[in-house]
Design an enzyme around this catalytic site. Structure first.
Site, PDB file in Angstrom:
ATOM      1  N   ASN A 293      31.713  49.279  46.052  1.00  0.00           N
ATOM      2  CA  ASN A 293      30.444  49.655  46.088  1.00  0.00           C
ATOM      3  C   ASN A 293      30.610  50.925  46.467  1.00  0.00           C
ATOM      4  O   ASN A 293      30.538  51.007  48.121  1.00  0.00           O
ATOM      5  CB  ASN A 293      29.455  48.153  45.992  1.00  0.00           C
ATOM      6  CG  ASN A 293      29.715  46.956  47.462  1.00  0.00           C
ATOM      7  OD1 ASN A 293      29.831  47.619  48.192  1.00  0.00           O
ATOM      8  ND2 ASN A 293      30.334  46.204  46.169  1.00  0.00           N
TER       9      ASN A 293
ATOM     10  N   SER B 210      26.287  45.459  39.404  1.00  0.00           N
ATOM     11  CA  SER B 210      27.088  45.255  39.883  1.00  0.00           C
ATOM     12  C   SER B 210      28.041  44.525  38.283  1.00  0.00           C
ATOM     13  O   SER B 210      28.261  44.592  37.773  1.00  0.00           O
ATOM     14  CB  SER B 210      26.170  43.397  39.377  1.00  0.00           C
ATOM     15  OG  SER B 210      26.880  42.722  39.723  1.00  0.00           O
TER      16      SER B 210
ATOM     17  N   GLU C 158      26.921  42.901  46.596  1.00  0.00           N
ATOM     18  CA  GLU C 158      26.439  43.564  47.878  1.00  0.00           C
ATOM     19  C   GLU C 158      25.491  44.260  48.304  1.00  0.00           C
ATOM     20  O   GLU C 158      25.623  45.186  49.480  1.00  0.00           O
ATOM     21  CB  GLU C 158      28.199  44.335  49.325  1.00  0.00           C
ATOM     22  CG  GLU C 158      28.913  43.757  48.905  1.00  0.00           C
ATOM     23  CD  GLU C 158      29.329  42.107  49.627  1.00  0.00           C
ATOM     24  OE1 GLU C 158      27.920  41.797  50.539  1.00  0.00           O
ATOM     25  OE2 GLU C 158      30.040  41.719  49.777  1.00  0.00           O
TER      26      GLU C 158
ATOM     27  N   HIS D  45      39.030  40.622  53.190  1.00  0.00           N
ATOM     28  CA  HIS D  45      38.291  41.053  52.013  1.00  0.00           C
ATOM     29  C   HIS D  45      38.617  42.965  52.322  1.00  0.00           C
ATOM     30  O   HIS D  45      39.611  43.706  50.987  1.00  0.00           O
ATOM     31  CB  HIS D  45      36.667  41.589  52.427  1.00  0.00           C
ATOM     32  CG  HIS D  45      35.895  41.513  51.536  1.00  0.00           C
ATOM     33  ND1 HIS D  45      34.333  41.131  51.370  1.00  0.00           N
ATOM     34  CD2 HIS D  45      36.157  42.597  50.473  1.00  0.00           C
ATOM     35  CE1 HIS D  45      33.677  41.689  50.840  1.00  0.00           C
ATOM     36  NE2 HIS D  45      35.089  42.748  49.700  1.00  0.00           N
TER      37      HIS D  45
HETATM   38 ZN    ZN Z   1      34.540  44.108  48.636  1.00  0.00          ZN
END
Ligand code: ZN
Length: 214
Positions: free
Chosen positions: A26, A41, A72, A155
């Site tokens: 993002n 999103s 996020e 991640h």
């Molecule tokens: Zn991510």
């Protein structure tokens, strides 16, 4: 360029540069008045238009846009609150950087490019579930006061800059540095650390003398 358009084209770049796949990752930017513009999103970057970008205050009050903002969002807002100089954030899922994030390791400033662009050693933020306040707090802590990038355990990465161009430069340099570090480790090699003195000299140079006067 309108801030919404900046985000839309940055989204396409996220995919074309191989910084993520599908709808992951993002992007956000903060304008001079302090408003934050963020990607919606789970939307495909290829079909995203300026109208899909969500605009909000630092306290998450929506100013315009009808889409649900990035999962996020809290992470982006927390970084903007902690680091007033940051005006753009790119959250990526790059391969080599993520290898080190899965091991919970830091990526040291092993090449000149990293010393000039990443601000500080790139630390891994402790694990927390995506979208949580805990992940946002861990990210702010890993970035500290100086680093322009950190890793999120198991991640991906968070890269910041004073503008979108800078944040992407950080993303690129981070992944290049991670790949070089990976290759050194893969052959059982050891890198020769840059001295603190030389790192400081390069950072000073970039700040004051690099490029053309504005
Ligand atoms: Zn991510």
């Amino acid at each position: 360029m309108d801030m919404r358009e900046t985000i839309v084209s940055a989204g396409k770049k996220l995919i074309s540069e191989g910084f993520t796949v599908e709808t992951w990752g993002n992007i956000s930017a903060r304008d001079e008045s302090g408003l934050v513009y963020i990607t919606p999103s789970g939307m495909d970057y290829e079909i995203c238009t300026p109208e899909d970008i969500v605009v909000m205050t630092i306290d998450r009050d929506i100013v315009s846009g009808t889409r649900r903002p990035s999962i996020e969002t809290e992470l982006h807002l927390s970084v903007y609150r902690a680091r007033p100089e940051v005006r753009a954030i790119v959250h990526t899922h790059p391969i080599y950087s993520t290898v080190f994030s899965c091991m919970g390791e830091s990526i040291p400033l092993i090449i000149d490019e990293a010393a000039q662009s990443l601000g500080d050693e790139v630390k891994t933020a402790a694990y927390a579930l995506p979208g949580t306040v805990e992940l946002a707090e861990n990210c702010v802590k890993a970035l500290g006061e100086k680093a322009y990038a950190c890793l999120l355990q198991s991640h991906g990465a968070v890269c910041v800059g004073s503008c979108m161009k800078d944040a992407f430069k950080v993303a690129k340099v981070l992944e290049t540095t991670a790949e070089i570090y990976f290759r050194i480790r893969s052959i059982g090699g050891k890198y020769i650390p840059l001295s603190e003195e030389n790192i400081a000299a390069m950072q000073e140079f970039v700040l004051k003398k690099y490029g053309q006067p504005k």
